[in-house]
Every structure is written in C-alpha cells, then in structure tokens.
Design an enzyme around this catalytic site. Structure first.
Site: not given
Ligand code: OAD
Length: 231
Positions: A105, A135, A198
C-alpha cells in the site's frame, strides 16, 4: 520452509499508530472517500496533504515495538525463506531491522510525482505548491500511498511468493480489504498451512488453520521463538 507473512495496522497499534476499523479507528474519524481516494485528492488536495502530514508527524514520533523486532530477528535468521508483506505505510518494520519489506500500500515517507512517476524520500510536510524533484512540475506531487480504486504495488511478485509458501501468517489485519484479504485463500490453495495472529477473532478467522490471540507485542515474539526453536 518458505514463509510469507502479511502484516496490518494491528502490529503497529502498540507503537501508538491508530488502526482503521476498531471502534476508535481512523475510518470512524475521517471520511475515507475524502482522504484515501484519487477523487478526494482531485477535489481537495490541501485536505489530503494535511491528513497525511499529520500521520507522517505521528510516524516520525513512533518507535517499533517488540512484534516488529521479533519479525526482524526472524528475517535475519531465515533470509530469503521469509517474505514480509505489509499493508502498513509506516516504516516500523525497516526501523526494527527487517532486511526486506514489500509495501503493497505504499509508504508514508515517500513522495510520488503524478506527472513523471518519480519517487523520493520525504519526511517534511507536503503541500499543493510542492514541485517534483526530477521533472520540476508542480501540481502532481502526492503521498506515495495506494488509495482505494488504485492497484496495490508488487502484486505479481506477491502472488509468486504465495504459491510457493509452506506457511502463511496474517498478523494484525482485519481481512476487510482486498486483494490482501484474499492472500490466505491463495496460499491455502497452493498447500500452505495458515496462521492468524490477532488481538481477537476476525470475520476471516474460519479460513485459518491456527489462531494465536493476544497483543502483537506479546504473541509475535513467542511465535517467532517457537519457529526459531524448530529450526
Ligand atoms: P484494520 O484497522 O482493518 O484492522 C486492524 C486489526 O488489527 C484488527 O483485526 C484488530 O483486531 C487488530 N489489532 C488491533 N490491535 C492489535 C494488537 N495490539 N495486536 C494484534 N492485533 C491487533 O487494519 P488493516 O487490516 O491493516 O488501506 O487494514 C487494511 C487496510 O485498510 C489498510 O492498509 C488501509 C485501510 O483502509 C488503505 O488505506 C489502502
């Protein structure tokens, strides 16, 4: 053994960087269409720059945690047997010492010129007046991050790694955003064992063979010790 790890915002949560979809998550505070789409940037580039400037400032004040450090240890021990793919735009894996990271990303500390595709390291705040360092044109400088509606980076390379994996591990990601959310199925189809690490169960937990629940800074180091102990 070939291992592919996918990390998400949860691995950086204990470093003080917010996640997206938790109750207090980023997408409950700002409108995703305004700050994370090409249309939002075309409508109001100053607003988008302000949003990423604020996140960049937060990142520069943050430090890697024990989970990033453990994955860096694993990377040094396994070399090319470990592929680390992250959805995160922070550089905490690199600062912890991970030898090679695929940022599907993009990266918050990188700028991209829409006119000539030149990229450069950028820590200072960005503005609509910025000009490209290659550029020299203005009006096209943007954060080098992938927005909704854009193609994530290095997808062919990631797919090649997924089909060769014996083990696929997703850490701290909710599995809500494709194509990353489909990696587990892709790896599984190719015969990999799958582990989800997670804080809690996710909507995709049923797809994984094994679950390790708990805060990343505690459970990732233990899992890494387990893998290194087997070697
Ligand atoms: P999310 O915010 O959707 O999910 C975060 C996950 O981390 C959740 O499942 C939580 O349960 C878990 N979590 C939180 N704290 C934690 C901890 N201390 N230890 C372990 N797990 C924990 O974030 P992503 O899945 O990364 O993309 O989101 C994916 C994409 O959505 C991002 O890259 C971004 C966003 O929109 C773009 O902006 C293109």
């Amino acid at each position: 053994m070939q291992i592919t790890i996918l990390t998400g915002a949860g691995i950086s949560a204990e470093s003080g960087l917010g996640t997206f979809r938790d109750r207090e998550g980023l997408w409950s505070q700002v409108n995703l269409e305004d700050v994370a789409t090409p249309e939002g940037f075309a409508r109001d580039p100053a607003k988008v720059h302000a949003f990423y400037n604020h996140r960049r400032e937060g990142l520069l004040a943050a430090c890697p945690n024990a989970a990033h450090e453990a994955l860096a240890r694993l990377g040094r021990a396994l070399g090319r047997q470990l592929i680390l793919v992250t959805q995160n735009i922070d550089d905490l894996h690199e600062r912890a010492g991970s030898p090679s990271v695929i940022h599907m990303h993009g990266e918050l500390l990188s700028a991209l010129c829409d006119h000539c595709d030149h990229r450069w390291h950028r820590e200072a705040p960005m503005s609509v007046e910025d000009s490209c360092t290659a550029c020299a044109k203005t009006g096209g400088v943007r954060p080098d991050v992938v927005w909704f509606g854009e193609m994530p980076y290095r997808m062919d390379e990631i797919s090649e790694h997924l089909v060769k994996s014996d083990l696929f591990v997703a850490i701290g990601t909710s599995g809500q955003v494709y194509p990353a959310a489909g990696f587990v199925a892709e790896a599984k189809l190719a015969g990999a064992r799958t582990i989800e690490i997670n804080l809690e169960q996710t909507d995709h937990s049923g797809v994984f063979d094994r679950h390790i629940l708990g805060p990343a800074s505690k459970v990732v180091p233990s899992w890494v010790e387990e893998v290194l102990g087997q070697g």
